[in-house]
Scaffold this motif. Structure first.
Motif, PDB file in Angstrom:
ATOM      1  N   ILE A   1       1.037  -1.115  -0.268  1.00  0.00           N
ATOM      2  CA  ILE A   1       0.337  -0.231   0.202  1.00  0.00           C
ATOM      3  C   ILE A   1       0.942   1.499   0.546  1.00  0.00           C
ATOM      4  CG2 ILE A   1      -2.114   1.031   1.144  1.00  0.00           C
ATOM      5  CD1 ILE A   1      -2.760  -1.375   2.436  1.00  0.00           C
ATOM      6  N   ARG A   2       0.765   2.344  -1.263  1.00  0.00           N
ATOM      7  CA  ARG A   2       1.875   3.193  -1.460  1.00  0.00           C
ATOM      8  C   ARG A   2       0.666   4.404  -0.849  1.00  0.00           C
ATOM      9  NH1 ARG A   2       6.916   3.397  -3.150  1.00  0.00           N
ATOM     10  NH2 ARG A   2       7.279   1.234  -3.585  1.00  0.00           N
ATOM     11  N   LEU A   3       1.168   5.837  -0.532  1.00  0.00           N
ATOM     12  CA  LEU A   3       0.889   6.746  -0.420  1.00  0.00           C
ATOM     13  C   LEU A   3       1.256   8.196  -1.054  1.00  0.00           C
ATOM     14  CD1 LEU A   3      -1.734   8.539   0.631  1.00  0.00           C
ATOM     15  CD2 LEU A   3      -0.244   9.182   2.804  1.00  0.00           C
ATOM     16  N   ASP A   4       0.889   8.988  -1.873  1.00  0.00           N
ATOM     17  CA  ASP A   4       1.484   9.896  -2.991  1.00  0.00           C
ATOM     18  C   ASP A   4       2.026  10.778  -1.563  1.00  0.00           C
ATOM     19  OD1 ASP A   4      -0.454  11.612  -1.871  1.00  0.00           O
ATOM     20  OD2 ASP A   4      -0.553  12.273  -4.331  1.00  0.00           O
ATOM     21  N   CYS A   5       2.757  11.991  -2.664  1.00  0.00           N
ATOM     22  CA  CYS A   5       3.144  13.470  -2.119  1.00  0.00           C
ATOM     23  C   CYS A   5       2.017  14.249  -1.065  1.00  0.00           C
ATOM     24  CB  CYS A   5       4.095  13.712  -2.502  1.00  0.00           C
ATOM     25  SG  CYS A   5       3.083  14.683  -4.568  1.00  0.00           S
ATOM     26  N   ASP A   6       1.713  14.515  -1.424  1.00  0.00           N
ATOM     27  CA  ASP A   6       0.137  15.310  -1.026  1.00  0.00           C
ATOM     28  C   ASP A   6      -0.154  13.935   0.187  1.00  0.00           C
ATOM     29  OD1 ASP A   6       1.113  17.383  -1.918  1.00  0.00           O
ATOM     30  OD2 ASP A   6      -0.444  16.846  -3.975  1.00  0.00           O
ATOM     31  N   LYS A   7      -0.686  12.508   0.437  1.00  0.00           N
ATOM     32  CA  LYS A   7      -1.229  12.335   1.003  1.00  0.00           C
ATOM     33  C   LYS A   7      -2.643  11.576   1.180  1.00  0.00           C
ATOM     34  CE  LYS A   7       2.201  12.907   5.424  1.00  0.00           C
ATOM     35  NZ  LYS A   7       2.805  13.105   6.685  1.00  0.00           N
ATOM     36  N   ASP A   8      -3.296  12.562  -0.317  1.00  0.00           N
ATOM     37  CA  ASP A   8      -4.243  12.355  -0.597  1.00  0.00           C
ATOM     38  C   ASP A   8      -4.486  11.351  -1.971  1.00  0.00           C
ATOM     39  OD1 ASP A   8      -3.107  13.677  -2.286  1.00  0.00           O
ATOM     40  OD2 ASP A   8      -4.547  15.255  -1.676  1.00  0.00           O
ATOM     41  N   VAL A   9      -3.684  10.235  -1.618  1.00  0.00           N
ATOM     42  CA  VAL A   9      -4.139   9.127  -3.285  1.00  0.00           C
ATOM     43  C   VAL A   9      -3.452   7.902  -2.791  1.00  0.00           C
ATOM     44  CG1 VAL A   9      -3.614   8.444  -5.650  1.00  0.00           C
ATOM     45  CG2 VAL A   9      -4.184  10.674  -4.787  1.00  0.00           C
TER      46      VAL A   9
ATOM     47  N   LEU B   1      -1.749   3.810  -3.477  1.00  0.00           N
ATOM     48  CA  LEU B   1      -1.541   3.275  -4.554  1.00  0.00           C
ATOM     49  C   LEU B   1      -1.439   2.252  -4.363  1.00  0.00           C
ATOM     50  CD1 LEU B   1      -0.559   2.951  -8.018  1.00  0.00           C
ATOM     51  CD2 LEU B   1       1.960   3.287  -6.736  1.00  0.00           C
TER      52      LEU B   1
ATOM     53  N   CYS C   1       7.795  13.654  -9.259  1.00  0.00           N
ATOM     54  CA  CYS C   1       7.015  14.325  -7.723  1.00  0.00           C
ATOM     55  C   CYS C   1       7.703  15.551  -8.297  1.00  0.00           C
ATOM     56  CB  CYS C   1       7.335  13.282  -6.812  1.00  0.00           C
ATOM     57  SG  CYS C   1       6.619  14.040  -5.796  1.00  0.00           S
ATOM     58  N   HIS C   2       7.176  16.095  -7.214  1.00  0.00           N
ATOM     59  CA  HIS C   2       7.876  18.075  -6.630  1.00  0.00           C
ATOM     60  C   HIS C   2       8.657  17.547  -5.672  1.00  0.00           C
ATOM     61  CE1 HIS C   2       4.951  17.843  -3.559  1.00  0.00           C
ATOM     62  NE2 HIS C   2       5.641  18.545  -2.814  1.00  0.00           N
TER      63      HIS C   2
ATOM     64  N   CYS D   1       5.740  10.345  -7.290  1.00  0.00           N
ATOM     65  CA  CYS D   1       4.665  10.387  -5.766  1.00  0.00           C
ATOM     66  C   CYS D   1       4.395   9.203  -4.642  1.00  0.00           C
ATOM     67  CB  CYS D   1       3.656  11.311  -6.141  1.00  0.00           C
ATOM     68  SG  CYS D   1       3.907  13.100  -7.471  1.00  0.00           S
ATOM     69  N   PHE D   2       4.265   8.575  -5.354  1.00  0.00           N
ATOM     70  CA  PHE D   2       3.576   7.233  -4.552  1.00  0.00           C
ATOM     71  C   PHE D   2       5.198   6.595  -3.961  1.00  0.00           C
ATOM     72  CE2 PHE D   2       0.643   8.372  -7.609  1.00  0.00           C
ATOM     73  CZ  PHE D   2      -0.271   8.010  -6.669  1.00  0.00           C
ATOM     74  N   TYR D   3       5.889   7.546  -3.168  1.00  0.00           N
ATOM     75  CA  TYR D   3       6.896   7.117  -2.418  1.00  0.00           C
ATOM     76  C   TYR D   3       7.403   6.607  -1.104  1.00  0.00           C
ATOM     77  CZ  TYR D   3       7.424  12.026  -0.511  1.00  0.00           C
ATOM     78  OH  TYR D   3       6.846  12.775  -0.015  1.00  0.00           O
ATOM     79  N   ARG D   4       5.300   6.604  -0.773  1.00  0.00           N
ATOM     80  CA  ARG D   4       5.564   6.602   1.240  1.00  0.00           C
ATOM     81  C   ARG D   4       4.795   5.141   0.915  1.00  0.00           C
ATOM     82  NH1 ARG D   4       3.395  11.601   1.718  1.00  0.00           N
ATOM     83  NH2 ARG D   4       4.665  12.942   3.001  1.00  0.00           N
ATOM     84  N   LYS D   5       5.590   4.337   1.796  1.00  0.00           N
ATOM     85  CA  LYS D   5       5.095   2.147   1.441  1.00  0.00           C
ATOM     86  C   LYS D   5       4.630   2.389   3.275  1.00  0.00           C
ATOM     87  CE  LYS D   5       7.119  -2.190   0.516  1.00  0.00           C
ATOM     88  NZ  LYS D   5       8.093  -2.807   0.247  1.00  0.00           N
ATOM     89  N   LEU D   6       3.197   1.332   3.312  1.00  0.00           N
ATOM     90  CA  LEU D   6       3.171   1.313   4.993  1.00  0.00           C
ATOM     91  C   LEU D   6       3.983  -0.015   5.577  1.00  0.00           C
ATOM     92  CD1 LEU D   6       0.745   1.934   7.213  1.00  0.00           C
ATOM     93  CD2 LEU D   6      -0.657   0.523   5.463  1.00  0.00           C
TER      94      LEU D   6
ATOM     95  N   TRP E   1       3.996   5.015   7.759  1.00  0.00           N
ATOM     96  CA  TRP E   1       4.098   5.492   6.072  1.00  0.00           C
ATOM     97  C   TRP E   1       6.074   5.876   6.631  1.00  0.00           C
ATOM     98  CZ3 TRP E   1       0.485   4.177   2.776  1.00  0.00           C
ATOM     99  CH2 TRP E   1      -0.700   3.813   3.402  1.00  0.00           C
TER     100      TRP E   1
END
Lengths: 129, 129
Positions: free
Chosen positions: A73-81, A83, B97-98, B104-109, B114
């Motif tokens: 489970i991934r979360l994007d930079c803005d934490k609102d999407v 993957l 990603c900015h 952008c999906f660089y955060r992994k649970l 995260w």
């Protein structure tokens, strides 16, 4: 801090979720999750969405048998999407779309027309009885 | 029928858009488009989104130089999500990603946290001046 609190839920309490197939890296589908759906997804290791048409949790594959096993489970930079990296179970080749196709993104803009460019692998009438 | 009329825009006039890198098939980012953004994307062959924070069209790469060249525009089964197949220009390896990361999906649970699992390829301060 609970990891679910890090997610920026929209004004309706949802977060968009993209399901991507491990291996092929194909984007299979897009849906929404509420907090409970995301919690269940992590707990069960299978994709659980919020069905906005049926107004209830949607355990992907509950009718079709086409369950999505969740590896990451991934979360994007803005934490609102969100993957999800999934294995799409239940059919070979895999069917992620309720139309019986591999991916929901089967319409391609060609010139000024959307054309279906992916085959129906199984008649949806045989999936949903 | 105009192909833009086939899209089911949400109550605010937006459609979610996923940018996927051709070749790697990596999902780079997610953003929204309004009708004008999608029309411009098709016309120019580069990704144009609607910036909901700046309330204006966002020509991806206009500041960073990290333009997304668009090879295909896909629409999903419900006609309410767009998938772009792109080449992410401006840096090698590509930065979508900015924050200066590839995706952008660089955060992994991991467990109940995260964690950032993708490297920053370029300091974002050097991207946005």
């Amino acid at each position: 801090m609970n990891w679910l609190d890090a997610v920026k839920w929209d004004r309706d309490g949802f977060v968009p979720a993209i399901a991507q197939e491990v291996g092929s890296n194909d984007v299979l589908m897009f849906a929404f999750m509420n907090r409970e759906a995301l919690a269940k997804t992590a707990e069960l290791g299978r994709a659980v969405y919020w069905s906005r048409s049926r107004h209830r949790l949607w355990f992907k594959g509950e009718e079709s048998g086409f369950v999505q096993q969740v590896h990451e489970i991934r979360l994007d930079c803005d934490k609102d999407v969100v993957l999800l990296k999934v294995t799409q179970l239940g059919h070979e080749p895999s069917i992620g779309c309720h139309t019986g196709r591999h991916s929901c993104f089967y319409r391609k803009l060609i010139g000024a027309e959307w054309k279906s460019v992916e085959p129906v692998l199984t008649n949806p009438d045989s999936i949903y009885k």
